[in-house]
Design a protein around this motif. Structure first.
Motif, mmCIF file in Angstrom:
data_model
loop_
_atom_site.group_PDB
_atom_site.id
_atom_site.type_symbol
_atom_site.label_atom_id
_atom_site.label_comp_id
_atom_site.label_asym_id
_atom_site.label_seq_id
_atom_site.Cartn_x
_atom_site.Cartn_y
_atom_site.Cartn_z
ATOM 1 N N LEU A 22 -8.793 7.787 -5.052
ATOM 2 C CA LEU A 22 -10.240 7.828 -5.215
ATOM 3 C C LEU A 22 -10.934 6.802 -4.334
ATOM 4 O O LEU A 22 -11.985 7.061 -3.763
ATOM 5 N N PHE A 23 -10.334 5.621 -4.217
ATOM 6 C CA PHE A 23 -10.907 4.578 -3.364
ATOM 7 C C PHE A 23 -10.987 5.057 -1.920
ATOM 8 O O PHE A 23 -11.998 4.860 -1.243
ATOM 9 N N SER A 24 -9.929 5.706 -1.464
ATOM 10 C CA SER A 24 -9.932 6.172 -0.071
ATOM 11 C C SER A 24 -10.927 7.304 0.132
ATOM 12 O O SER A 24 -11.477 7.451 1.218
ATOM 13 N N LEU A 25 -11.184 8.122 -0.899
ATOM 14 C CA LEU A 25 -12.189 9.177 -0.776
ATOM 15 C C LEU A 25 -13.584 8.586 -0.655
ATOM 16 O O LEU A 25 -14.424 9.098 0.072
ATOM 17 N N VAL A 26 -13.830 7.491 -1.356
ATOM 18 C CA VAL A 26 -15.160 6.889 -1.340
ATOM 19 C C VAL A 26 -15.360 6.008 -0.108
ATOM 20 O O VAL A 26 -16.366 6.108 0.583
ATOM 21 N N PHE A 27 -14.387 5.148 0.157
ATOM 22 C CA PHE A 27 -14.577 4.145 1.196
ATOM 23 C C PHE A 27 -13.856 4.465 2.501
ATOM 24 O O PHE A 27 -14.018 3.766 3.496
ATOM 25 N N GLY A 28 -13.014 5.467 2.524
ATOM 26 C CA GLY A 28 -12.336 5.853 3.756
ATOM 27 C C GLY A 28 -11.173 4.964 4.132
ATOM 28 O O GLY A 28 -10.693 5.023 5.254
ATOM 29 N N ALA A 29 -10.692 4.118 3.232
ATOM 30 C CA ALA A 29 -9.549 3.256 3.512
ATOM 31 C C ALA A 29 -8.793 3.011 2.211
ATOM 32 O O ALA A 29 -9.342 3.144 1.126
ATOM 33 N N GLU A 30 -7.528 2.686 2.337
ATOM 34 C CA GLU A 30 -6.719 2.385 1.161
ATOM 35 C C GLU A 30 -7.084 1.015 0.600
ATOM 36 O O GLU A 30 -7.416 0.092 1.352
ATOM 37 N N ALA A 31 -7.015 0.879 -0.702
ATOM 38 C CA ALA A 31 -7.310 -0.399 -1.344
ATOM 39 C C ALA A 31 -6.095 -1.320 -1.242
ATOM 40 O O ALA A 31 -4.958 -0.885 -1.339
ATOM 41 N N VAL A 32 -6.369 -2.597 -1.019
ATOM 42 C CA VAL A 32 -5.315 -3.617 -0.983
ATOM 43 C C VAL A 32 -5.656 -4.637 -2.052
ATOM 44 O O VAL A 32 -6.749 -5.216 -2.048
ATOM 45 N N ILE A 33 -4.741 -4.863 -2.973
ATOM 46 C CA ILE A 33 -5.008 -5.831 -4.036
ATOM 47 C C ILE A 33 -4.806 -7.245 -3.498
ATOM 48 O O ILE A 33 -4.047 -7.461 -2.545
ATOM 49 N N PRO A 34 -5.480 -8.240 -4.079
ATOM 50 C CA PRO A 34 -5.417 -9.611 -3.545
ATOM 51 C C PRO A 34 -4.016 -10.194 -3.502
ATOM 52 O O PRO A 34 -3.699 -10.979 -2.602
ATOM 53 N N THR A 35 -3.149 -9.841 -4.424
ATOM 54 C CA THR A 35 -1.793 -10.413 -4.391
ATOM 55 C C THR A 35 -1.008 -9.938 -3.170
ATOM 56 O O THR A 35 -0.112 -10.634 -2.707
ATOM 57 N N GLU A 36 -1.340 -8.756 -2.639
ATOM 58 C CA GLU A 36 -0.662 -8.290 -1.428
ATOM 59 C C GLU A 36 -1.064 -9.133 -0.215
ATOM 60 O O GLU A 36 -0.335 -9.185 0.766
ATOM 61 N N MET A 37 -2.215 -9.744 -0.266
ATOM 62 C CA MET A 37 -2.626 -10.612 0.831
ATOM 63 C C MET A 37 -1.899 -11.957 0.767
ATOM 64 O O MET A 37 -1.621 -12.566 1.793
ATOM 65 N N VAL A 38 -1.583 -12.450 -0.451
ATOM 66 C CA VAL A 38 -0.887 -13.733 -0.603
ATOM 67 C C VAL A 38 0.613 -13.557 -0.393
ATOM 68 O O VAL A 38 1.251 -14.304 0.351
ATOM 69 N N TYR A 39 1.181 -12.544 -1.078
ATOM 70 C CA TYR A 39 2.606 -12.246 -0.949
ATOM 71 C C TYR A 39 2.747 -10.967 -0.140
ATOM 72 O O TYR A 39 2.465 -9.884 -0.640
#
Length: 133
Positions: A2-19
């Motif tokens: 659903l996020f990609s349908l609305v915003f055109g990109a996959e969602a990345v959760i904040p923990t994926e940015m740290v680890y």
């Protein structure tokens, strides 16, 4: 999805940015803009697929709802009972109020599922003479 349908990109959760995970470590910041432009071309296709899934789901729900529906046809001269509603019953009866009123005689069919009814004394039903059963 659903996020990609609305915003055109996959969602990345904040923990994926740290680890770092496989998805974030493979990402190349220089080519990221190019990938986003390519993804914008496929957004309409993803939306069409989502519409098809929604339509299929809705048809499945309609089928599940309607599978227990039995259509009943009445003819002139049949005796029928009417469901007693809260405004037509005595409030003092509470739970002991009758669930059905009647019997009534079908005098004329007035349309699809609508009938002119009369009581057993021969008087037309006072509710405009037309009932949907």
């Amino acid at each position: 999805m659903l996020f990609s349908l609305v915003f055109g990109a996959e969602a990345v959760i904040p923990t994926e940015m740290v680890y770092p995970t496989a998805r974030t470590s493979i990402r190349d910041p220089e080519t990221n803009d190019e990938h986003l432009v390519q993804d914008l071309d496929t957004v309409e296709e993803l939306r069409d697929q989502a519409r098809l899934r929604i339509a299929a789901y809705q048809q499945k729900m309609v089928g599940a709802y309607n599978k227990n529906i039995r259509i009943r046809r009445f003819e002139v001269g049949d005796l029928v009972l009417l469901k007693a509603f809260q405004n037509t019953t005595n409030p003092a009866d509470w739970k002991l109020a009758p669930k059905w009123e009647g019997p009534y005689l079908i005098e004329v069919e007035a349309g699809k599922g609508a009938y002119h009814l009369m009581n057993m004394e021969g008087d037309m039903l006072p509710r405009l003479g037309m009932q949907s059963i």
